[in-house]
Design a protein around this motif. Structure first.
Motif, PDB file in Angstrom:
ATOM      1  N   ALA A 235       0.826  -1.209   0.000  1.00 15.57           N
ATOM      2  CA  ALA A 235       0.000   0.000   0.000  1.00 15.57           C
ATOM      3  C   ALA A 235       0.862   1.261   0.000  1.00 15.57           C
ATOM      4  O   ALA A 235       0.601   2.193  -0.762  1.00 15.57           O
ATOM      5  CB  ALA A 235      -0.937  -0.003   1.204  1.00 15.57           C
TER       6      ALA A 235
ATOM      7  N   GLY B 187       2.515   1.664  -3.275  1.00 18.51           N
ATOM      8  CA  GLY B 187       1.500   2.073  -4.248  1.00 18.51           C
ATOM      9  C   GLY B 187       1.227   3.569  -4.195  1.00 18.51           C
ATOM     10  O   GLY B 187       1.055   4.213  -5.230  1.00 18.51           O
TER      11      GLY B 187
ATOM     12  N   LYS C  10      -2.185   4.406  -5.399  1.00 19.26           N
ATOM     13  CA  LYS C  10      -3.101   4.220  -4.274  1.00 19.26           C
ATOM     14  C   LYS C  10      -3.282   5.535  -3.530  1.00 19.26           C
ATOM     15  O   LYS C  10      -2.491   6.454  -3.682  1.00 19.26           O
ATOM     16  CB  LYS C  10      -2.563   3.154  -3.313  1.00 19.26           C
ATOM     17  CG  LYS C  10      -2.589   1.749  -3.888  1.00 19.26           C
ATOM     18  CD  LYS C  10      -2.353   0.744  -2.801  1.00 19.26           C
ATOM     19  CE  LYS C  10      -2.471  -0.648  -3.339  1.00 19.26           C
ATOM     20  NZ  LYS C  10      -3.774  -1.233  -3.111  1.00 19.26           N
ATOM     21  N   GLU C  11      -4.315   5.575  -2.699  1.00 22.15           N
ATOM     22  CA  GLU C  11      -4.611   6.747  -1.882  1.00 22.15           C
ATOM     23  C   GLU C  11      -3.860   6.677  -0.555  1.00 22.15           C
ATOM     24  O   GLU C  11      -3.645   5.593  -0.006  1.00 22.15           O
ATOM     25  CB  GLU C  11      -6.112   6.819  -1.593  1.00 22.15           C
ATOM     26  CG  GLU C  11      -6.977   6.988  -2.825  1.00 22.15           C
ATOM     27  CD  GLU C  11      -6.834   8.358  -3.440  1.00 22.15           C
ATOM     28  OE1 GLU C  11      -6.632   9.328  -2.681  1.00 22.15           O
ATOM     29  OE2 GLU C  11      -6.922   8.457  -4.669  1.00 22.15           O
TER      30      GLU C  11
ATOM     31  N   ASP D  51      -5.459   4.721   2.269  1.00 24.96           N
ATOM     32  CA  ASP D  51      -5.327   3.263   2.190  1.00 24.96           C
ATOM     33  C   ASP D  51      -4.022   2.796   2.822  1.00 24.96           C
ATOM     34  O   ASP D  51      -3.985   1.788   3.523  1.00 24.96           O
ATOM     35  CB  ASP D  51      -5.394   2.793   0.736  1.00 24.96           C
ATOM     36  CG  ASP D  51      -6.717   3.147   0.069  1.00 24.96           C
ATOM     37  OD1 ASP D  51      -7.758   3.142   0.763  1.00 24.96           O
ATOM     38  OD2 ASP D  51      -6.701   3.441  -1.138  1.00 24.96           O
TER      39      ASP D  51
END
Length: 76
Positions: free
Chosen positions: A41, A44, A50-51, A54
């Motif tokens: 995560a 990412g 990704k945020e 997250d």
């Protein structure tokens, strides 16, 4: 959030890059499934895939799994 093992070393984590560094290079316990998910995560987010929220959630879950999450006193 803060991390620490045996409360003798505490990291205050406030950036995804810092969380990734800790996960990859400074994790004080054996890795587990949630640790691996948190690494993915955070990486990412750094890759723009990704945020941030997250990565934060995954990082907190990994710290809980490793029993190293230090809960902050909201009144301090």
């Amino acid at each position: 959030m803060a991390l620490g093992r045996s409360r003798n070393l505490v990291y205050t984590v406030d950036r995804v890059a810092q969380a990734a560094d800790i996960l990859l290079n400074r994790w004080p316990t054996m890795t587990g499934r949630k640790h691996v998910a948190a690494r993915k995560a955070c990486l990412g987010v750094l890759e723009g895939l990704k945020e941030t929220r997250d990565a934060r959630k995954a990082f907190v879950e990994a710290a809980k799994e490793a029993d190293i999450l230090v809960e902050r006193d909201p009144f301090s």
